[in-house]
Enzyme design. Structure first.
Site, short mmCIF file in Angstrom:
data_model
loop_
_atom_site.label_atom_id
_atom_site.label_comp_id
_atom_site.label_asym_id
_atom_site.label_seq_id
_atom_site.Cartn_x
_atom_site.Cartn_y
_atom_site.Cartn_z
CG HIS A 9 -1.94 1.08 1.24
ND1 HIS A 9 -3.16 0.97 1.91
CD2 HIS A 9 -1.94 2.31 0.69
CE1 HIS A 9 -3.84 2.10 1.76
NE2 HIS A 9 -3.11 2.94 1.03
CG HIS A 11 -1.16 6.20 -2.56
ND1 HIS A 11 -2.28 5.97 -3.33
CD2 HIS A 11 -1.49 5.78 -1.31
CE1 HIS A 11 -3.24 5.45 -2.58
NE2 HIS A 11 -2.78 5.32 -1.34
CG HIS A 189 -7.58 3.35 -0.55
ND1 HIS A 189 -6.85 2.77 -1.55
CD2 HIS A 189 -6.72 4.17 0.13
CE1 HIS A 189 -5.59 3.22 -1.48
NE2 HIS A 189 -5.49 4.07 -0.47
CD GLU A 192 -7.64 6.62 4.45
OE1 GLU A 192 -8.12 6.63 3.31
OE2 GLU A 192 -6.57 7.18 4.73
CG ASP A 270 -1.62 5.66 2.73
OD1 ASP A 270 -1.86 5.33 1.56
OD2 ASP A 270 -2.48 6.18 3.47
CG ASP A 271 0.10 8.97 0.54
OD1 ASP A 271 0.20 8.92 -0.70
OD2 ASP A 271 -0.94 8.65 1.14
N1 HPA Z 1 -6.49 7.51 1.16
C1 HPA Z 1 -7.15 7.78 0.03
N2 HPA Z 1 -6.57 8.22 -1.05
C2 HPA Z 1 -5.25 8.41 -1.04
C3 HPA Z 1 -4.52 8.17 0.09
C4 HPA Z 1 -5.16 7.69 1.25
O1 HPA Z 1 -4.58 7.43 2.32
N3 HPA Z 1 -3.23 8.46 -0.23
C5 HPA Z 1 -3.21 8.86 -1.51
N4 HPA Z 1 -4.44 8.84 -2.01
ZN ZN Z 2 -3.69 4.80 0.42
#
Ligand code: HPA
Ligand code: ZN
Length: 333
Positions: A9, A11, A189, A192, A270-271
């Site tokens: 996971h 991006h 996703h 969340e 994630d990021d």
């Molecule tokens: N959630 C949803 N979209 C996203 C995320 C995330 O954590 N990171 C980059 N796009």
């Molecule tokens: Zn994500």
């Protein structure tokens, strides 16, 4: 060497570090609304998912050429090679680029160039997963799938990301059907910021094999039971959850409780440029905050390979799993 792991996971646009953003901005003549990297870093205070997405999409303005996308992916791969990553399934957001006039092919050719040399350079096998932006229309997603057709040899699957609440999986049912018909793997996703019902929809209507995040399943005991029974992997991102205020502090993250409940959890970043750590940093932080033992770490490492899309290379999966079983987790303290 840190323990072997897969990242599932991630991006790629979320690995854009301020230094690279300013370097690419200079190269491409893009003016960023920040004086320097320090000022940009001070903007990394998010109150929710949307406040992060606003900055995440704004900074993408610096990504224009194939070389830019290759540089972005190269930097990520070089960095996580030192953190034990042996396999990475990498998300990208084609619509965030095509909407700015960057061609689909520019994005994929650039990323693929970096990915193709990652195994030789860094010992990291890779897969590419294209995500649909759920706050855009289903028609736009379908057009994006159409644009992907010449590049399907380099794309393993589809995902669904961006602003979750108000954009349920059901909106993308036809797109996912079309993706499945093209032989693409499916993830999304869900759970969340959105409710547990979105996780159920992603499974039943989109046919996903993994749920990205999914931590809000803990509000629905019946759903937890199902996820355990069907061994649906969840790609959790604990540092992201804290930064986007899904949870208050890392010590309250449900990861350990979820593992105890029998859920198939994985830990991911994630990021990482925005959320304070790459995957190795994330593991160190959760290990401390949740007091995870060596066997819990081994389970998470094992799950990362079991949940990965290595079906076309079972030999590699078996070798990586054997490395996990043989690893002395005391060494990674
Ligand atoms: N959630 C949803 N979209 C996203 C995320 C995330 O954590 N990171 C980059 N796009
Ligand atoms: Zn994500």
């Amino acid at each position: 060497m840190p323990f072997p792991k897969a990242e599932l996971h991630l991006h790629i646009e979320g690995t854009l570090e301020p230094e690279l953003a300013f370097a690419l901005a200079a190269r491409n003549g893009v003016v960023l609304p920040f004086a320097d990297t320090d000022e940009l870093r001070r903007a990394y205070l998010f109150k929710d998912l949307q406040s992060f997405l606003d900055l995440y999409y704004a900074l993408m303005a610096v990504l224009r050429t194939e070389d830019d996308f290759a540089a972005l992916a190269d930097a990520y791969l070089a960095r996580v090679a030192t953190q034990g990553v042996r396999h990475a399934e990498i998300f990208f957001d084609p619509q965030a680029h095509t909407s700015r006039g960057v061609a689909f092919g520019t994005v994929v050719e650039g990323l693929a160039r970096a990915l193709e040399r990652a195994e030789e350079r860094h010992g990291i096998s890779t897969r590419l997963i294209m995500c649909f932006l759920r706050d855009e229309s289903a028609e736009s997603a379908m057009r994006t799938l159409e644009a992907a057709k010449p590049y399907l040899d380099r794309i393993t699957g589809v995902g669904l990301d961006s602003a979750e609440v108000g954009h349920p999986p059901s909106k993308f049912r036809e797109v996912y059907e079309a993706a499945a018909a093209l032989g693409l793997r499916r993830v999304a996703h869900a759970g969340e910021e959105g409710p547990p019902a979105y996780i159920v929809e992603a499974l039943d209507l989109l046919g996903v094999e993994r749920i990205d995040h999914g931590l809000r399943c803990m509000e629905d005991p019946e759903l937890v039971e199902r996820l355990v029974r069907e061994r649906i992997p969840l790609t959790l991102c604990p540092l992201s959850n804290v930064r986007l205020r899904v949870i208050d502090v890392l010590e309250e993250h449900p990861l350990a409780r979820m593992m105890q409940a029998g859920l198939m959890c994985t830990v991911n970043s994630d990021d990482p440029a925005y959320f304070g750590g790459y995957i190795g940093d994330t593991f160190h932080a959760v290990r401390e905050a949740l007091d995870l033992g060596n066997e819990q770490l081994r389970e998470l490492a094992r799950n990362s390979f079991l949940a990965s899309f290595l079906e076309d290379d079972e030999e590699r999966r078996a070798a990586l799993l054997a490395e996990v079983e043989a690893y002395d987790f005391e060494r990674d303290r």
